[in-house]
Every structure is written in C-alpha cells, then in structure tokens.
Write a protein that holds these residues in place. Structure first.
Motif, PDB file in Angstrom:
ATOM      1  N   ARG A  89      -0.926 -28.475 -17.278  1.00 20.14           N
ATOM      2  CA  ARG A  89      -0.846 -29.891 -16.981  1.00 20.14           C
ATOM      3  C   ARG A  89      -0.470 -30.254 -15.793  1.00 20.14           C
ATOM      4  O   ARG A  89      -0.833 -31.415 -15.155  1.00 20.14           O
ATOM      5  CB  ARG A  89      -0.090 -30.477 -18.301  1.00 20.14           C
ATOM      6  N   THR A  90       0.734 -29.683 -15.367  1.00 17.34           N
ATOM      7  CA  THR A  90       1.593 -29.996 -14.143  1.00 17.34           C
ATOM      8  C   THR A  90       0.654 -29.973 -13.023  1.00 17.34           C
ATOM      9  O   THR A  90       0.381 -30.483 -12.115  1.00 17.34           O
ATOM     10  CB  THR A  90       2.758 -29.313 -14.006  1.00 17.34           C
ATOM     11  N   GLN A 120      -2.029 -32.495 -12.628  1.00 22.30           N
ATOM     12  CA  GLN A 120      -1.582 -33.811 -12.010  1.00 22.30           C
ATOM     13  C   GLN A 120      -1.594 -33.728 -10.592  1.00 22.30           C
ATOM     14  O   GLN A 120      -1.519 -34.648 -10.001  1.00 22.30           O
ATOM     15  CB  GLN A 120      -0.182 -34.112 -12.575  1.00 22.30           C
TER      16      GLN A 120
END
Length: 454
Positions: free
Chosen positions: A266-267, A270
């Motif tokens: 997820r990081t 982003q």
C-alpha cells in the motif's frame, strides 16, 4: 553412492527422453539428479533433501516419463505440492517435457483448490489422466468422491514435503497415499527434514534411499548479497530509496507477515509504484491472475510472504529485498535464491535494525556471507566494519550531542575534575529539559481550561 554423471545418456534412458532433454536444454544432470535418478529408475523409494533450484522437479519427471506406459489410459502418477503456484510450475514442466518427446497421447491434469471442481469431476468421469498434479486438498476431495481412481497409481511424488507439513496438508497426503496400492513407489523431496515428517516417511516408504545434497555454497556466487542497517530510519523509506537508486528490472520484496506485506504494498503504491502482492489473503482466482501478470512482466515490483512465494519461479528477478530477517532462518536461502538463477547475476539486499544484530549473526552462522553496505548521499556505499560502526554509535549515543565535542577535545592527560564537569553538565541539561517540559504541560492545561470555559 552413485557418482554424478556428466550426461543423461549414462542413465540408459529411452532415446525419446534423451531427445526431449536436449530440446529443453538439459544435458548435464545436477547433483540430486545424478544421485537419485538411477534409484528411481530401479523402482526404489527415495527421499531427496536439497535446496530450491537444485533440479528436484526433473529428478522425478525424467524417470516418470521414461517409465510411463503411454498406451495405458489410467492414472499412473500422482504428484502433490503444497501450493497452487508450485502445481502450475510442475504441470508446465511436465507438459513441456511431454511436448518435447512428441507424446501427444500422454494426458496430464492439474487439480488445485479454487478451480471448478464440478468441471474436473465431469472430465474424470469421461477419462482418467495418466499424470495427476495438484494440491493435497483438491486431490483428496476427488479421491474421496470416487471420481479420481488412484488404485492404479505406480508412483507418488510428495514435493516440498516440509512446506506441506508447515501448511497443515500432511493429513490429506496421508489419506491419498493410503488409497493407493501397497507396492507403490514413493518419492519425497524436501528442502529440510523436520522430525514431524518422519512418521509419514516410515509409514509409506520401504527402505528408502535417503540423499542429502549439500549446497556447494549457501548463496550462489551469481548473487551479490548485501546487508544494510536501517539505523533509525523507517524501513518503508529505505526500500523506496533503494528502488529509486537501483532501478531494478524486477524486484521481489519479502515481508515476514501478510499484514506487513499488505502495508508495504500500500505504501509503495501511494508513492507511484505498480506493485503486485503474493500472500495468503489473496483469493485463488486473483492469485492466478497476478502470477500470470508477473510472468508477463506487467509488474516491476512484487511484495510477497515466504509460504506464498516459496518455490515460485519468477523469471528475471534482478533484485530481492528482505524487509527483515525471516522468522524461520531456512527461508533466508529460499528468498535470496529467487535471484541469480540460471547463471544470471542478481542482488539480494537484507535490511535490519541495530537491535536485530543477533538475528543477522544467526544467518551468518549458516555460512551466509554479507557485503556490508549503507545508503549515503543517494548512493550505495561500502561499510568496512559494521561491528565497529555499531560500537561507535552505541558509545556516542550515551552522551548528549553537545557533549560529544567535550569528549573529543579531551586531552590524553585528563585534568582533575574533567569527569565531574561532564557529569554536572549532563545534570544541568536534564534539569533544564524537565523545566521546559513542565512549562509546556502547564501551558497546555491553561489552554484547555480556557477552551472549556469559553
């Protein structure tokens, strides 16, 4: 102990098998192949213990195809493997071998969880596949319902037996083996040999030939094996830095838990990275789609957990990044071995925090040698002695920053009262810090009281 031969012809294989091996680019047997293929051809039970990438798959495929009765249209071979991805890999290798032999009559079926069971039942009601490859749960279901006939099986292969045990599938394998003939030839392959696996081996193997193939080197010499301390930095930031500096062709990033894998993926998304995930929470259909996309090089970055990715052959992995030391140390070699395959070069990078030094030492005790590196000024640089560096950091951190200069200026001959002055300076600084903290607390309370009465 049979000597490792320098060509497959020395096994007296059928000409069609030799021709097929040549077509797929195999000429010289690996150690595990050289030592076990002769015994398998004689019909003996075998236990082969060797690391991933040692050639285990063709150690059993070569004799299986050499002995297969092509005109006998019943199930002759069952191969179990603990994951869908491994089943897909073995199926692909078996079909490639069959095509290279020109054996159009050989039927190979893959049965794994998450696929259309009713469709498989209908197929089995029409005809039995000669070679069955799949996960233990689905194969057991098909045997239990009576549609998959295993009473004719001559050879059973249990691939990645330790992983089968770890994932809780040994009972299913036990059931499948129990439904087969008494004179069954059983071939077991495993990277490690846990004690809990031994009762199964004793139950189903008859005086097996046990062969442990030690790795000549723990880490292949085609792999650059780096160790980087994250110090006080966030690991996500360090991984982002590495990806920016290295610009990998294909990076496989390992996390110790599926929660951490999801968080890291997820990081990275982003930050604009196109990331694939491989872990236990990915649904079967989605996992197949993701694996196909990875094989097609649609992703440059893959975040994975150990059990989900073990044994998966992803071509072209230029970099492996360990988010930390794995909880099970044997997984370290599996992770790093995903790169530097087939003679190509690769880079494996392990990140660790200073408090994980003991875990690093345990990996080194396995015979793993690291090159110590650091990220500095946007570059990867050598660290000559990480132990000396940690010692300096530990010593320096005992003093407040403004006191370091006092220590550095200390002369060889210590003047009387020098240590007392340092001690008093530290005491005064801490008193001042407490006063500042108290004033901040009081101000915060006054603001809160004012807000409550307004």
């Amino acid at each position: 102990m049979p000597e490792v031969t320098n060509h497959f012809r020395q096994f007296n294989l059928k000409p069609a098998v030799i021709e097929a091996l040549t077509k797929i680019g195999f000429t010289k047997p690996t150690k595990v192949q050289g030592r076990l293929i002769p015994d398998i051809l004689k019909g003996k039970d075998v236990v082969g213990q060797s690391q991933t990438g040692s050639g285990k798959t063709h150690t059993f495929l070569v004799p299986i195809f050499n002995q297969l009765a092509v005109d006998d249209h019943e199930t002759q071979v069952v191969i179990t493997t603990p994951s869908r991805e491994l089943a897909a890999q073995i199926t692909k290798a078996a079909r490639q071998f069959s095509d290279a032999m020109g054996n159009e009559k050989v039927t190979i079926a893959e049965y794994v969880g998450g696929t259309d069971k009713q469709r498989q039942v209908r197929q089995l009601e029409k005809h039995q596949a000669q070679i069955v490859i799949g996960t233990p749960g689905r194969i057991k279901d098909l045997v239990e319902t009576g549609v998959l006939k295993v009473n004719t099986v001559k050879t059973m292969v249990v691939d990645e037996a330790d992983m089968t045990l770890d994932m809780g599938f040994l009972q299913e394998v036990d059931y499948i083996a129990g439904a087969m003939p008494d004179d069954l030839q059983t071939l077991v392959f495993s990277a490690t040999m846990p004690a809990k696996l031994k009762p199964f081996l004793k139950k189903y193997l008859d005086e097996p030939r046990f062969e442990e193939i030690p790795s000549e080197t723990v880490i292949a010499d085609t792999i650059d094996n780096w160790l980087i301390s994250t110090k006080s930095k966030d690991k996500d930031q360090v991984i982002e830095q590495l990806l920016g500096i290295l610009q990998p062709y294909l990076a496989l990033i390992f996390a110790n838990t599926k929660e951490r894998a999801k968080e890291l993926a997820r990081t990275l998304r982003q930050e604009g990275y196109k990331v694939a995930e491989i872990h236990g929470d990915i649904a079967p259909r989605e996992r197949r789609r993701v694996m196909k996309s990875i094989q097609n090089l649609d992703y440059q970055y893959v975040v994975a957990t150990d059990l989900a990715a073990r044994g998966i052959d992803i071509p072209g992995v230029s970099h492996v990044i360990n988010d930390g030391i794995p909880n099970e140390l044997e997984f370290f070699v599996h992770r790093v071995g995903r790169t530097g395959r087939n003679g190509m070069s690769g880079t494996a990078i392990t990140l660790y925090r200073p408090e994980e030094e003991d875990a690093v030492a345990r990996v080194e005790n396995m015979g793993v040698h690291f090159k110590n590196k650091q990220i500095r000024n946007g570059e990867i640089q050598d660290v000559k002695d990480r132990h000396a560096r940690h010692q300096r950091v530990a010593t320096t951190n005992k003093l407040e920053p403004e006191l370091v200069g006092m220590v550095k200026k200390k002369k060889k001959v210590v003047k009387p009262g020098y240590k007392r002055r340092i001690k008093n300076t530290i005491k005064r600084k801490r008193q001042m810090e407490r006063r500042i903290e108290q004033r901040q607390t009081m101000r915060a309370e006054r603001r809160q009281n004012k807000a409550n009465h307004s």
